[in-house]
Design an enzyme around this catalytic site. Structure first.
Site, PDB file in Angstrom:
ATOM      1  N   ASP A  98       0.829  -1.213   0.000  1.00 45.46           N
ATOM      2  CA  ASP A  98       0.000   0.000   0.000  1.00 45.46           C
ATOM      3  C   ASP A  98       0.856   1.252   0.000  1.00 45.46           C
ATOM      4  O   ASP A  98       0.426   2.297   0.484  1.00 45.46           O
ATOM      5  CB  ASP A  98      -0.909   0.008   1.230  1.00 45.46           C
ATOM      6  CG  ASP A  98      -1.664  -1.292   1.376  1.00 45.46           C
ATOM      7  OD1 ASP A  98      -2.384  -1.638   0.441  1.00 45.46           O
ATOM      8  OD2 ASP A  98      -1.508  -1.970   2.418  1.00 45.46           O
TER       9      ASP A  98
ATOM     10  N   SER B 267       2.206   6.789   0.878  1.00 48.39           N
ATOM     11  CA  SER B 267       1.376   5.847   1.615  1.00 48.39           C
ATOM     12  C   SER B 267      -0.019   5.982   1.043  1.00 48.39           C
ATOM     13  O   SER B 267      -0.613   7.055   1.099  1.00 48.39           O
ATOM     14  CB  SER B 267       1.371   6.185   3.102  1.00 48.39           C
ATOM     15  OG  SER B 267       0.267   5.555   3.715  1.00 48.39           O
ATOM     16  N   ARG B 268      -0.530   4.899   0.478  1.00 47.03           N
ATOM     17  CA  ARG B 268      -1.840   5.012  -0.191  1.00 47.03           C
ATOM     18  C   ARG B 268      -2.981   5.067   0.804  1.00 47.03           C
ATOM     19  O   ARG B 268      -4.134   5.222   0.421  1.00 47.03           O
ATOM     20  CB  ARG B 268      -2.024   3.855  -1.177  1.00 47.03           C
ATOM     21  CG  ARG B 268      -1.106   4.058  -2.347  1.00 47.03           C
ATOM     22  CD  ARG B 268      -1.210   3.066  -3.468  1.00 47.03           C
ATOM     23  NE  ARG B 268       0.021   3.183  -4.223  1.00 47.03           N
ATOM     24  CZ  ARG B 268       0.967   2.266  -4.251  1.00 47.03           C
ATOM     25  NH1 ARG B 268       0.798   1.128  -3.638  1.00 47.03           N
ATOM     26  NH2 ARG B 268       2.088   2.487  -4.903  1.00 47.03           N
ATOM     27  N   ILE B 269      -2.680   4.895   2.077  1.00 46.99           N
ATOM     28  CA  ILE B 269      -3.738   5.003   3.080  1.00 46.99           C
ATOM     29  C   ILE B 269      -4.035   6.480   3.336  1.00 46.99           C
ATOM     30  O   ILE B 269      -5.177   6.886   3.479  1.00 46.99           O
ATOM     31  CB  ILE B 269      -3.312   4.296   4.378  1.00 46.99           C
ATOM     32  CG1 ILE B 269      -3.064   2.815   4.105  1.00 46.99           C
ATOM     33  CG2 ILE B 269      -4.341   4.480   5.478  1.00 46.99           C
ATOM     34  CD1 ILE B 269      -4.244   2.022   3.613  1.00 46.99           C
TER      35      ILE B 269
END
Ligand code: ATP
Ligand code: MG
Length: 487
Positions: free
Chosen positions: A327, A352-354
């Site tokens: 992610d 950070s794809r979060i």
């Protein structure tokens, strides 16, 4: 009346195969009619083994133990079970090998139950979205590349760029945070491993950690198994509602071992001589990180896999595979590392794809503009190298950028509390002239938090409880900063 019928003993039907080849604890078997990945087998005179793959006519297996007595033509028996390891609370504080056997000389470990090592990842319905921040204590990560509990974030970089240090610091920061940490050492050298364990012990991190060790001197079988073992040990805690963090140091070496095993088995090599199923090998592992739903206990397991690049090339097969199945990635840069900018995180290539949705209000507020401002500074600094006369506005932007860059620099083994991170960047965003002066900034970095804890403890307590920069807290901080710089 005597029963004179002939008694036939109950028959057990077993699958039997034959050894075709043995090389460095890897066995090729023919003749099995049925078997599954991870299944236990008995090889030759009774050596246990695990099925790890298939071709159209043969089964590939790892012999668990001394394979010197195995001969071509020996029989192999399929068992009715899959490979399991004991798991449980007693593993905390211990160092184990890839079979979850203790190697720290502190006696045997009583597991609570046993789990299969090759388990399926939790299904979609058992998961929920990631919504809580996993604090690393590293300023640049917690502000700009925030990680969530249940996330998989790749740490990637060339040799000696601080990859292990970053992961260890993150573990150190979990002290008193109720996160169980598992460090899995794959393929590295033994002396570096001992240093690492010493560091964890010295800082009290073994109280909530487990170390799984499969250094380069272990058999290929053990190095291959280690990450699955680490993950399985973590699942026990996740399924009981706990938060877990697993570090895999490192998966490039894990891929090398798998390639070696595959080449020994004469499987057709593909790109970079890796076998065709190398993607499957790691994606199957990465899938096991999760944030479980409340019905499933609400536990989580986050992964920090580490990958090695060569001369910064992220397009190699293993790095690019891993980037696509995580992610986000934290890219560590050799150039920055040698400039002394450590942790050497290259923000342009890290993500950070979060995203910021896991951050609390206060850290979200102070972080909002940092990435943009830092990127602008890097660009400007590059351009201005050739110019001497600067407008006051450009000069100011350069000075602010340099201050920000300095604030990001952080010594190893010194993760920061969330409150200290918030305070640091709140002060920066305020644009206090003192922060722009090198000497005063250094003092600020070193002393402000201790100063506040001592002089204004209620302010920190308030911030810690509310996780928000209320007007009252802001006023309090402004006053405190003034006071600090006066002294
Ligand atoms: P390898 O490729 O050998 O695994 P690595 O990328 O894991 O290396 P580390 O072993 O973590 O790198 O760090 C290399 C060296 O840099 C170590 O001596 C470590 O102490 C130092 N180092 C790393 N990060 C920092 C930091 N933030 N501040 C000061 N020194 C650091
Ligand atoms: Mg390392």
């Amino acid at each position: 009346m005597p029963d004179d019928r002939i008694k036939i003993p109950s028959l057990e039907i077993k699958d039997v195969g034959t050894i075709r080849e043995v090389k460095r604890s890897i066995v090729k078997i023919s003749g099995f009619s049925f078997c599954i990945n991870g299944q236990l087998i008995k090889i030759g005179p009774g050596l246990p083994g695990i099925v790890i793959g298939f071709t159209e006519t043969e089964v590939l297996a790892l012999a668990l133990g001394d394979d010197s007595r195995l001969k071509i033509g020996d029989s192999v028996y399929g068992e009715e079970d899959i490979f399991r390891i004991p798991v449980g609370d007693n593993f905390i504080g211990r160092i184990v090998d890839a079979f979850a056997r203790p190697i720290d000389g502190k006696g045997s470990i009583q597991g609570n139950i046993s789990y299969p090592v090759f388990r399926d990842a939790p299904g979609v319905v058992d998961r929920t979205s990631i919504n809580e921040q996993l604090l690393t204590g590293i300023k640049m990560i917690d502000t700009i590349i925030p990680l969530g509990k249940g996330q998989r974030e790749l740490i990637i970089g060339d040799r000696v760029t601080g990859k292990t240090t970053l992961a260890v610091d993150t573990i150190l920061n979990q002290k008193n945070k109720d996160v169980i940490c598992i460090f899995c050492w794959i393929g590295g050298n033994v002396s570096a491993f001992f240093k690492l364990v010493q560091e964890l012990r010295r800082k009290g991190a073994m109280d909530y950690s487990i170390v799984v060790s499969a250094p380069g001197s272990d058999s290929p079988a053990e190095q291959y198994l280690a990450p699955y073992t680490a993950c399985t040990l973590g699942e026990y805690f996740m399924e009981r509602g706990r938060d877990v963090l697993v570090v895999f140091d490192n998966l490039t070496r894990h891929a090398w071992i798998y390639r070696q095993i595959s080449l020994l088995l004469e499987r057709p090599p593909g790109r970079e001589a890796y076998p065709g199923d190398i993607f499957y090998l790691h994606s199957q592992l990465m899938e096991r990180a999760a944030r479980l739903s409340d019905e499933k206990g609400g536990g989580s397991m986050s992964f920090l896999p580490i990958a090695e690049t060569q001369e910064g090339d992220v397009t190699g097969l293993i790095p690019s595979n891993l980037i696509s199945m995580t992610d986000g990635q934290i890219y560590l840069d050799t150039g920055l590392f040698h400039e002394g900018f450590r942790p050497a995180i290259n923000l342009r290539l890290s993500v950070s794809r979060i995203g910021s949705k896991v951050q609390c209000e206060a850290i979200k507020e102070v972080s909002a503009w940092l990435k943009g401002e830092y990127a602008e500074y890097k660009e400007l600094a590059g351009l201005m190298r050739v110019r001497t006369k600067l407008s006051p506005e450009v000069d100011m932007r350069l000075r602010r950028g340099k201050a920000l860059s300095d604030l990001f620099v952080q010594d190893k083994g010194r993760p920061l509390t969330l409150e200290e991170e918030i305070i640091t960047f709140y002060a920066f965003n305020k644009g206090m002239p003192d922060i722009l002066e090198d000497k005063k900034r250094e003092r600020f970095k070193k002393e402000i938090y201790r100063y506040l804890l001592k002089k204004y403890p209620s302010l920190i307590e308030n911030l810690s409880a509310q996780k928000m920069l209320t007007a009252e807290i802001k006023n309090g901080l402004d006053e405190a900063f003034k006071e600090f710089f006066k002294t």
